[in-house]
Enzyme design. Structure first.
Site, mmCIF file in Angstrom:
data_model
loop_
_atom_site.group_PDB
_atom_site.id
_atom_site.type_symbol
_atom_site.label_atom_id
_atom_site.label_comp_id
_atom_site.label_asym_id
_atom_site.label_seq_id
_atom_site.Cartn_x
_atom_site.Cartn_y
_atom_site.Cartn_z
ATOM 1 N N LYS A 114 -4.487 10.480 -1.021
ATOM 2 C CA LYS A 114 -3.775 9.713 -2.042
ATOM 3 C C LYS A 114 -3.168 10.696 -3.025
ATOM 4 O O LYS A 114 -3.645 11.821 -3.172
ATOM 5 C CB LYS A 114 -4.732 8.779 -2.789
ATOM 6 C CG LYS A 114 -4.047 7.594 -3.410
ATOM 7 C CD LYS A 114 -3.716 6.533 -2.375
ATOM 8 C CE LYS A 114 -3.015 5.340 -2.970
ATOM 9 N NZ LYS A 114 -2.933 4.241 -2.014
HETATM 10 P P1 NAD Z 1 3.950 -2.508 -7.125
HETATM 11 O O1 NAD Z 1 4.209 -1.477 -8.153
HETATM 12 O O2 NAD Z 1 5.031 -2.894 -6.194
HETATM 13 O O3 NAD Z 1 3.423 -3.864 -7.833
HETATM 14 C C1 NAD Z 1 2.349 -3.901 -8.711
HETATM 15 C C2 NAD Z 1 2.417 -5.267 -9.420
HETATM 16 O O4 NAD Z 1 1.248 -5.443 -10.222
HETATM 17 C C3 NAD Z 1 3.615 -5.426 -10.355
HETATM 18 O O5 NAD Z 1 4.129 -6.744 -10.229
HETATM 19 C C4 NAD Z 1 2.993 -5.244 -11.734
HETATM 20 O O6 NAD Z 1 3.716 -5.905 -12.750
HETATM 21 C C5 NAD Z 1 1.653 -5.884 -11.504
HETATM 22 N N1 NAD Z 1 0.635 -5.511 -12.473
HETATM 23 C C6 NAD Z 1 0.366 -4.307 -13.023
HETATM 24 N N2 NAD Z 1 -0.656 -4.406 -13.876
HETATM 25 C C7 NAD Z 1 -1.065 -5.695 -13.850
HETATM 26 C C8 NAD Z 1 -2.078 -6.429 -14.497
HETATM 27 N N3 NAD Z 1 -2.909 -5.849 -15.351
HETATM 28 N N4 NAD Z 1 -2.195 -7.727 -14.189
HETATM 29 C C9 NAD Z 1 -1.354 -8.331 -13.323
HETATM 30 N N5 NAD Z 1 -0.382 -7.701 -12.694
HETATM 31 C C10 NAD Z 1 -0.238 -6.401 -12.955
HETATM 32 O O7 NAD Z 1 2.644 -2.008 -6.337
HETATM 33 P P2 NAD Z 1 2.171 -2.406 -4.895
HETATM 34 O O8 NAD Z 1 2.669 -1.400 -3.946
HETATM 35 O O9 NAD Z 1 2.421 -3.851 -4.664
HETATM 36 O O10 NAD Z 1 0.591 -2.162 -5.031
HETATM 37 C C11 NAD Z 1 -0.297 -3.122 -5.590
HETATM 38 C C12 NAD Z 1 -1.705 -2.842 -5.107
HETATM 39 O O11 NAD Z 1 -1.719 -2.865 -3.672
HETATM 40 C C13 NAD Z 1 -2.269 -1.487 -5.489
HETATM 41 O O12 NAD Z 1 -3.661 -1.596 -5.655
HETATM 42 C C14 NAD Z 1 -1.992 -0.634 -4.254
HETATM 43 O O13 NAD Z 1 -2.837 0.496 -4.161
HETATM 44 C C15 NAD Z 1 -2.250 -1.647 -3.180
HETATM 45 N N6 NAD Z 1 -1.652 -1.349 -1.879
HETATM 46 C C16 NAD Z 1 -0.310 -1.160 -1.747
HETATM 47 C C17 NAD Z 1 0.223 -0.906 -0.488
HETATM 48 C C18 NAD Z 1 1.701 -0.767 -0.237
HETATM 49 O O14 NAD Z 1 2.092 -0.705 0.922
HETATM 50 N N7 NAD Z 1 2.543 -0.750 -1.254
HETATM 51 C C19 NAD Z 1 -0.623 -0.821 0.627
HETATM 52 C C20 NAD Z 1 -1.984 -1.040 0.457
HETATM 53 C C21 NAD Z 1 -2.485 -1.312 -0.801
#
Ligand code: NAD
Length: 424
Positions: A114
């Site tokens: 990561k």
């Molecule tokens: P992103 O940046 O696209 O979206 C994150 C979202 O969370 C945004 O809408 C933001 O406004 C919201 N957010 C932030 N703080 C918040 C809070 N306190 N309460 C509510 N909403 C809040 O990120 P993402 O890629 O969608 O990742 C989100 C989660 O999924 C993370 O934990 C990431 O590690 C995990 N993840 C992502 C992927 C991927 O392919 N992008 C894969 C596996 C896991």
């Protein structure tokens, strides 16, 4: 120790303390040599870089970034890059460890990694973000490569950021190396289906859970915390299955409608206004309230430690599908298990992203690209098989799904280490 929840006296654990707690609990169900158990409690290598970035006003600002490789036992490492003001080495370490388990649960030939940069991308211009990305890529280039460590998007990073990473790495090599990073735009060797792959994986395991629990998806209610890449795709793909999306939220707050709403329309609204808050026909609710709504499926898709001992008692979902990494603490897990709430853990539920990243890497290495239907079909096969495997272990050993997934994953990684042998 990191955060203090101000509503209750309880001090929360750091993400790495949380990851270790889950690990230490799961290894009790396995027979693994003590030395190997200890080895996997530690990341293989970690790099912290402090580097300058030219800002639009002519000043130079110093940023801190990290890249952590947790394990290379099963292959090159894979894991996203996060841009966020709260990034810490501890958090990146936990996320790298979870990536090792995630790749092993779904059977991908990768170890976990990561990366993260402490920054607030919302306050930076596109030029500043490009400068930051290119310099960070150069700083961590001793860790990264198509055969050693392949980054991908995570919170606040997207296909454009991946394109800059690919270009920077390629400029240093003198030729194009698309396989160095996944989640790229399609025109640069990205994969069909990658953008919504994580959300699609969440939907696929939710469908499997519904089958096991005898739940009808038509009209099943869904609440989603976080409306970014993972949350928005999970919401509209669950909607496509006939579910009713009753609440979603982002960092500015949440929206609720008992009648449900069309998440694709909310996505368009968010693109125009920057938030889901204010979407017509919905009422405003807080992020905490989104988590505590009575619903069939709750999909936390924002950040770590959202469901803790402080609010687990008030969770009223039937199934929690962890789109985010580490949204539930171990104390909360125990409470949810006793309440008979099924938690489909992060290392299984959100593995769709890394699975299609794996497909992207394979396509880049072969310079031969697949159609979206093939991608989605292969993804569905892997997610369904992995769900069934974890479900079976959970029933056989009478343990929760997270521990079952960890037991499967740790066993696979430990076996790889034992079979390779301890060098020299
Ligand atoms: P992103 O940046 O696209 O979206 C994150 C979202 O969370 C945004 O809408 C933001 O406004 C919201 N957010 C932030 N703080 C918040 C809070 N306190 N309460 C509510 N909403 C809040 O990120 P993402 O890629 O969608 O990742 C989100 C989660 O999924 C993370 O934990 C990431 O590690 C995990 N993840 C992502 C992927 C991927 O392919 N992008 C894969 C596996 C896991």
């Amino acid at each position: 120790m990191r955060k203090v929840n101000h509503s209750v006296i309880k001090v929360q654990k750091t993400p790495y303390e949380m990851a270790l707690e889950q690990y230490d609990y799961a290894v009790q169900f396995l027979r693994i040599k003590r030395g190997i158990v200890e080895m996997l409690r530690h990341p293989k290598r970690e790099l912290t870089v402090n580097f300058p970035v030219k800002m639009d006003d002519g000043s130079v600002q110093i940023f801190t970034g990290h890249r952590v490789h947790h394990s290379t036992a099963r292959g090159p490492t894979k894991g996203g890059i996060r841009y966020h003001p709260d990034v810490t080495l501890d958090e990146v370490r936990a996320l790298a460890m979870w990536m090792t388990w995630k790749c092993a649960v779904v059977g991908l030939p990768f170890g976990g990694a990561k990366g993260g940069v402490v920054c607030d991308p919302k306050k930076m211009s596109i030029i500043e973000l490009e400068n930051l990305t290119r310099r960070y890529t150069t700083e961590i280039s001793i860790m990264v490569g198509p055969e050693s460590d392949i980054p991908a998007p995570d919170v606040n990073t997207n296909p454009q950021v991946m394109a800059w990473i690919m270009d920077t790495y390629s400029m240093h090599k003198g030729y194009s190396v698309p396989a160095v990073v996944t989640g790229k735009p399609i025109g640069l060797g990205g994969s069909q289906g990658r953008f919504e792959a994580t959300g699609r994986g969440c939907m696929l395991v939710a469908v499997e859970a519904a089958k096991e629990l005898g739940m009808n998806l038509q009209g099943a209610t869904v609440a989603v915390q976080g409306f970014g890449n993972v949350g928005s795709a999970s919401a509209y793909l669950m909607h496509d299955q006939g579910c009713k999306i009753i609440a979603v939220s982002d960092s500015q707050g949440g929206i609720y409608s008992a009648k449900g709403f069309d998440p694709r329309k909310v996505l368009r609204f968010k693109k125009e206004t920057g938030t889901v808050v204010g979407f017509p026909g919905t009422e405003a609710i807080t992020n905490e309230e989104v988590l505590e709504l009575p619903c069939d499926f709750l999909i936390p898709s924002a950040l770590e430690e959202q469901i803790t001992a402080n609010n687990a008692d008030r969770i009223r979902a039937k199934v929690i599908v962890e789109g985010a990494n580490g949204p539930t603490t171990r104390d909360a897990d125990k409470i949810l298990y006793n309440k008979d709430i099924l938690v489909i853990p992060d290392i299984l539920a959100n593995a769709g992203g890394v699975t299609v990243s794996y497909f992207e890497w394979v396509q880049d290495l072969q310079a031969f690209f697949w159609e979206e239907v093939d991608i989605n079909e292969r993804l569905a096969r892997i997610m369904k098989r992995s769900f069934v495997d974890v479900w079976r272990v959970s029933k056989e050993k009478k343990i929760d799904m997270r521990t079952a997934a960890l037991v499967m994953a740790i066993d696979r990684v430990a076996n790889a280490i034992m079979t390779r042998g301890i060098y020299p």
